[in-house]
Design an enzyme around this catalytic site. Structure first.
Site, PDB file in Angstrom:
ATOM      1  N   ASP A 275       0.805  -1.219   0.127  1.00 46.79           N
ATOM      2  CA  ASP A 275       0.074  -0.058   0.216  1.00 46.79           C
ATOM      3  C   ASP A 275       0.941   1.276  -0.004  1.00 46.79           C
ATOM      4  O   ASP A 275       1.556   1.686   0.916  1.00 46.79           O
ATOM      5  CB  ASP A 275      -0.969  -0.112   1.148  1.00 46.79           C
ATOM      6  CG  ASP A 275      -1.982   1.181   1.103  1.00 46.79           C
ATOM      7  OD1 ASP A 275      -2.204   1.693   0.206  1.00 46.79           O
ATOM      8  OD2 ASP A 275      -2.525   1.555   2.148  1.00 46.79           O
TER       9      ASP A 275
ATOM     10  N   ASP B  39      -2.263   6.130  -6.490  1.00 49.21           N
ATOM     11  CA  ASP B  39      -2.544   5.436  -5.212  1.00 49.21           C
ATOM     12  C   ASP B  39      -2.496   3.876  -5.717  1.00 49.21           C
ATOM     13  O   ASP B  39      -3.202   3.313  -6.745  1.00 49.21           O
ATOM     14  CB  ASP B  39      -3.590   5.599  -4.702  1.00 49.21           C
ATOM     15  CG  ASP B  39      -4.045   4.972  -3.351  1.00 49.21           C
ATOM     16  OD1 ASP B  39      -2.982   4.675  -2.804  1.00 49.21           O
ATOM     17  OD2 ASP B  39      -5.166   4.837  -3.273  1.00 49.21           O
TER      18      ASP B  39
END
Ligand SMILES: *[C@@H]1O[C@H](CO)[C@@H](O)[C@H](O)[C@H]1NC(C)=O
Ligand SMILES: *[C@@H]1O[C@H](CO)[C@@H](O)[C@H](O)[C@H]1NC(C)=O
Ligand SMILES: *[C@@H]1O[C@H](CO)[C@@H](O)[C@H](O)[C@H]1NC(C)=O
Ligand SMILES: *[C@@H]1O[C@H](CO)[C@@H](O)[C@H](O)[C@H]1NC(C)=O
Length: 468
Positions: free
Chosen positions: A152, A347
């Site tokens: 992440d 992202d």
């Protein structure tokens, strides 16, 4: 003749292996620029075989770990192999992540990690983890204990569940790390600069951390230091991580999170003296292929094109500047202020690229125009532009390119344009839910590209064919 036939067979097999078959576009321009992709409809769907095709790029690079889709042939979390998340669930969680990014914009806690003496947490600080699609496996401790962590770029701290799970652990596929069996484990005291500056944490006691994700998932525990084994030759001492004693939530059976965000506790920042604060990754085209996560600058593609990182109100996220988008030969009418008010980020944890409503509306309208020969079909609540490709072998779709600050133009791979729900419902993989939102360049659009986070150099790069 038979040589030609063999040659074509080889090409066909190659295409099937690569799971994606491109031919140069029909609408080739005088400039030699290609405005469309033609490919087989079947290449949009994961192969039905249960075998895994590893990335050849990963094994050629130093300091490189395989990245695999959580659910599928390449994941060793074996009981999860067929537990493919359904699309509604993936998209619902994706929407929750985007919402949590929006709501965090109104707060400004640096990296979503609270340092606290208490076992309770004050607020929902972390970004929702979303559908948590991609995992990497690293070793923690001495002897090393392998854990598979969700990858992440929006998380500022790496954490894993720790035995004895004083309060609660959710069920994970691998054995839970037990610090008491590791000779390199160390607690971190409140006086450590890594513990932040929380007056309620008395020096001499252990530093505690907590992350409460916006969907209600929680990890609370002690901040600790450990030996991390990324590869056989990348063994790092004294890496700060969260040893979670009280963990609940939707982590898909992964053992925790690998924090690749910005901020002093993220893995790239902590290893900056070793890897120069550069990492790169390639997200695989499907669950039956692997990608890679690579630390340092070794083997970065010479064809990578860079755009500067820009500051973003949530400092753990990677801000970028989008200045334009083209669909086929048509450039959308985007003014310099379209994106600048709310900004944009790249992202790894958001699935579908989000655009301001007006930009999305124009992208959709041009895309529809160029797809007018295909049978349109209903959307599903997340997508409003879908096609029925039943009975078709190949399709031709317009190329979509993103223009970033610094004159960088990135052609999205064909697989980054469509989201295949079923053969009779393949959708344009973008969404625009609000005028007043930051744009988010999501992971469907990043697939198969090499994405280079040159954090030290203040820039992010894109190169095609990063996995294979
Ligand atoms: C400091 O600790 C208090 C009490 O444990 C907690 O409420 C607060 O969120 C912490 N602040 C930060 C910045 O971590
Ligand atoms: C564990 O976390 C839950 C959820 O945040 C919380 O309600 C509970 O009080 C925590 N337990 C301890 C001992 O910290
Ligand atoms: C770390 O702190 C915990 C208490 O929070 C303690 O039980 C444990 O023994 C400590 N471990 C080490 C290696 O100091
Ligand atoms: C930490 O807090 C103290 C007192 O609140 C303050 O004087 C000091 O500047 C702070 N240090 C940092 C690094 O924020």
């Amino acid at each position: 003749m038979s040589i030609m036939k063999n040659f074509l067979n080889v090409i066909l097999i190659l295409c099937v292996c690569l799971n994606w078959c491109f031919t140069e576009g029909a609408e080739e321009k005088e400039s030699g620029k290609v405005d469309s992709y033609t490919f087989q409809v079947s290449s949009l769907f994961p192969s039905s075989s249960s075998s895994c095709t590893p990335s050849s790029k990963a094994s050629n690079k130093k300091s490189s770990l395989p990245v695999v889709h959580m659910h599928g042939a390449c994941s060793h979390l074996s009981s999860n192999k067929d537990a493919r998340l359904d699309h509604d669930e993936i998209l619902r969680r994706d929407q929750a992540r985007v919402k949590s990014i929006h709501s965090k914009l109104s707060k400004n806690n640096a990296d979503g990690v609270s340092m606290t003496k208490s076992t309770e947490l004050p607020a929902k600080d972390g970004t929702t983890i979303g559908s948590a699609n991609y995992i990497v496996t690293i070793g923690i401790g001495t002897p090393k204990h392998d854990v598979s962590l969700t990858f992440d770029t929006g998380s500022g701290l790496t954490w894993t569940q720790c035995q004895p799970c004083l309060e609660s652990c959710y069920s994970q596929q691998e054995p839970i790390f037990n610090p008491s069996t590791s000779s390199s484990y160390q607690n971190v005291s409140c006086s450590s600069p890594m513990c932040g500056n929380n007056s309620s944490c008395n020096s001499g006691t252990n530093c505690r951390y907590g992350i409460r994700y916006a969907d209600g998932s929680v990890t609370i525990g002690v901040l600790a230091k450990e030996k991390f084994t990324l590869t056989n030759s990348d063994v790092l001492d004294n890496i700060y991580f969260g040893c979670g004693e009280n963990n609940t939530g939707l982590f898909n059976g992964a053992a925790g999170i690998l924090g690749l965000g910005r901020g002093k506790r993220s893995l790239p920042t902590q290893t900056a003296t070793i890897y120069n604060n550069i990492f790169s990754y390639c997200l695989p085209s499907s669950a039956s292929n692997t990608g890679h996560l690579t630390f340092g600058s070794d083997g970065i593609s010479g064809s990578a094109k860079f755009t500067p990182f820009t500051s973003f109100p949530i400092p753990s996220l990677y801000g970028i500047t989008i200045v334009g988008i083209s669909v086929g030969d048509k450039k959308l009418e985007i003014t310099p202020t379209t994106f600048s008010t709310y900004g944009a980020i790249i992202d790894s944890g958001t699935v579908i690229t989000r655009l301001p409503t007006k930009v999305y509306a124009e992208l959709r309208s041009v895309f529809k125009e160029k797809m007018s020969s295909y049978k349109a079909t209903s959307g599903n609540g997340y997508f409003d532009t879908c096609y029925d490709f039943t009975g078709l072998d190949t399709i031709t779709i317009p190329k979509i390119a993103f223009f970033f600050a610094g004159g960088t133009v990135v052609d999205l791979p064909g697989i980054g344009i469509l989201y295949p729900l079923t053969r009779s419902q393949v959708c344009l993989a973008f969404a625009g839910d609000n005028e007043h939102i930051p744009a988010i360049f999501g992971n469907v659009q990043q697939k198969t590209m090499e994405i280079v986070y040159d954090v030290a150099g203040g820039r992010v790069g894109f190169a095609p064919n990063g996995c294979s």
